[in-house]
Design a protein around this motif. Sequence first.
Motif, short mmCIF file in Angstrom:
data_model
loop_
_atom_site.label_atom_id
_atom_site.label_comp_id
_atom_site.label_asym_id
_atom_site.label_seq_id
_atom_site.Cartn_x
_atom_site.Cartn_y
_atom_site.Cartn_z
N ASN A 55 0.84 -1.19 0.00
CA ASN A 55 0.00 0.00 0.00
C ASN A 55 0.88 1.25 0.00
OD1 ASN A 55 -2.33 -1.55 0.12
ND2 ASN A 55 -2.45 -1.47 2.35
N ILE A 56 0.40 2.30 -0.66
CA ILE A 56 1.10 3.58 -0.69
C ILE A 56 0.18 4.62 -0.08
CG2 ILE A 56 2.10 5.36 -2.16
CD1 ILE A 56 2.74 3.14 -4.20
N ALA A 57 0.64 5.26 0.98
CA ALA A 57 -0.20 6.20 1.73
C ALA A 57 -0.08 7.61 1.16
CB ALA A 57 0.20 6.20 3.20
N LEU A 58 -1.23 8.22 0.91
CA LEU A 58 -1.27 9.62 0.47
C LEU A 58 -1.46 10.50 1.71
CD1 LEU A 58 -3.35 9.70 -2.82
CD2 LEU A 58 -0.98 9.03 -2.42
N PRO A 59 -0.62 11.52 1.89
CA PRO A 59 -0.76 12.42 3.03
C PRO A 59 -2.08 13.18 2.98
CG PRO A 59 1.39 12.67 1.98
CD PRO A 59 0.54 11.85 1.05
N ALA A 60 -2.52 13.63 4.13
CA ALA A 60 -3.72 14.45 4.19
C ALA A 60 -3.53 15.69 3.34
CB ALA A 60 -4.00 14.85 5.64
N GLY A 61 -4.54 16.06 2.59
CA GLY A 61 -4.46 17.22 1.73
C GLY A 61 -4.00 16.92 0.32
N VAL A 65 -2.53 11.66 -7.14
CA VAL A 65 -1.13 11.62 -7.55
C VAL A 65 -1.03 11.25 -9.02
CG1 VAL A 65 -0.18 11.08 -5.28
CG2 VAL A 65 -0.95 9.22 -6.77
N GLU A 66 0.09 11.64 -9.63
CA GLU A 66 0.38 11.23 -10.99
C GLU A 66 1.11 9.90 -10.98
OE1 GLU A 66 0.93 15.39 -13.51
OE2 GLU A 66 2.68 14.22 -12.94
N ILE A 67 0.71 9.02 -11.89
CA ILE A 67 1.36 7.73 -12.03
C ILE A 67 2.50 7.86 -13.04
CG2 ILE A 67 1.06 5.34 -12.80
CD1 ILE A 67 -1.90 5.64 -11.96
N GLY A 68 3.68 7.48 -12.63
CA GLY A 68 4.84 7.53 -13.53
C GLY A 68 5.31 6.14 -13.88
N ALA A 69 4.64 5.51 -14.83
CA ALA A 69 4.98 4.14 -15.22
C ALA A 69 6.28 4.14 -16.01
CB ALA A 69 3.86 3.54 -16.07
N SER A 91 4.15 11.05 -8.14
CA SER A 91 4.43 12.42 -7.74
C SER A 91 3.12 13.17 -7.54
CB SER A 91 5.29 13.14 -8.79
OG SER A 91 4.61 13.22 -10.03
N ILE A 92 3.19 14.19 -6.69
CA ILE A 92 2.05 15.09 -6.54
C ILE A 92 2.02 15.98 -7.78
CG2 ILE A 92 1.07 16.98 -5.17
CD1 ILE A 92 2.49 15.79 -2.74
N LYS A 103 9.77 18.09 -3.25
CA LYS A 103 8.59 18.01 -2.39
C LYS A 103 7.45 17.24 -3.05
CE LYS A 103 9.37 22.21 0.32
NZ LYS A 103 8.79 23.53 0.72
N SER A 104 7.46 17.15 -4.36
CA SER A 104 6.40 16.46 -5.07
C SER A 104 6.72 14.99 -5.32
CB SER A 104 6.14 17.14 -6.43
OG SER A 104 5.77 18.48 -6.25
N LYS A 105 8.00 14.64 -5.33
CA LYS A 105 8.39 13.30 -5.75
C LYS A 105 8.99 12.43 -4.65
CE LYS A 105 9.22 13.78 -10.71
NZ LYS A 105 8.41 12.60 -11.02
N CYS A 106 9.44 13.02 -3.56
CA CYS A 106 10.21 12.26 -2.58
C CYS A 106 9.47 11.97 -1.29
CB CYS A 106 11.53 12.96 -2.30
SG CYS A 106 12.63 12.98 -3.73
N LEU A 107 8.15 11.89 -1.36
CA LEU A 107 7.37 11.54 -0.19
C LEU A 107 7.54 10.05 0.13
CD1 LEU A 107 5.87 14.06 -1.61
CD2 LEU A 107 4.01 13.49 -0.06
N ASP A 108 7.28 9.70 1.38
CA ASP A 108 7.41 8.30 1.80
C ASP A 108 6.55 7.39 0.92
OD1 ASP A 108 9.03 9.21 3.81
OD2 ASP A 108 7.57 8.94 5.42
#
Length: 207
Positions: A55-61, A65-69, A91-92, A103-108
């Motif tokens: 599972n990949i968790a999206l932060p609140a707010g 997300v964009e899928i980068g296949a 990425s956001i 900040k858009s690509k390196c989230l947990d």
Amino acid sequence: MSLIKRGTVYGTLMNFRGELEALGDKVNEPPYKGAPQAPVLYIKPANTWTENGGNIALPAGVAEVEIGATVAMVMKSAREIEGFVLMNDLSIPHDSFFRPPVKSKCLDGFLAIGDRIRARNEAGDPAVFKLEVRINGELKQTVRFSQLVRPADKLLADVSEFMTLGEGDMLMLGCDAGRPRAKVGDRIQISMPALGTLSNTLVAEDA
């Protein structure tokens, strides 16, 4: 072959023709004033890695997300490719072009990595790779690697001119324009016959 050793994971920007075309006149504006003359790289650190099936968790707010296949080369040595692996470089959505979008690509959890490497001689020619992206079973995008600005061997050669890759390092070939978006509850599948299927589900981050 299962993934055993992981080094640094590098993403590549603007390596699809459609990606450059979508930027239009922006590529000619200051400070760059033209399309990149060398590969444009960024790093996806270890905190971003998610296993196949996880599972990949999206932060609140963060609504979507964009899928980068994409496909990444997995290095055996500085200039020798061990094989290829599927990736989903999330990425956001953002409009950043002039600064690395950390900040858009390196989230947990924002990089899903396939659980198997397919040896180069088994995977075939990267120029004919074709990925299919499905959200909840519905086909949303087809990524054709015949549209790369720098094919795999050229990309590796150009990157090797200014940095040394080590065993286990991974270099993505890039993500095409028209990336689909997904939200909490969506199941994302990226598949290709030679490399299998990478599947992950988006969930809400725990409060």
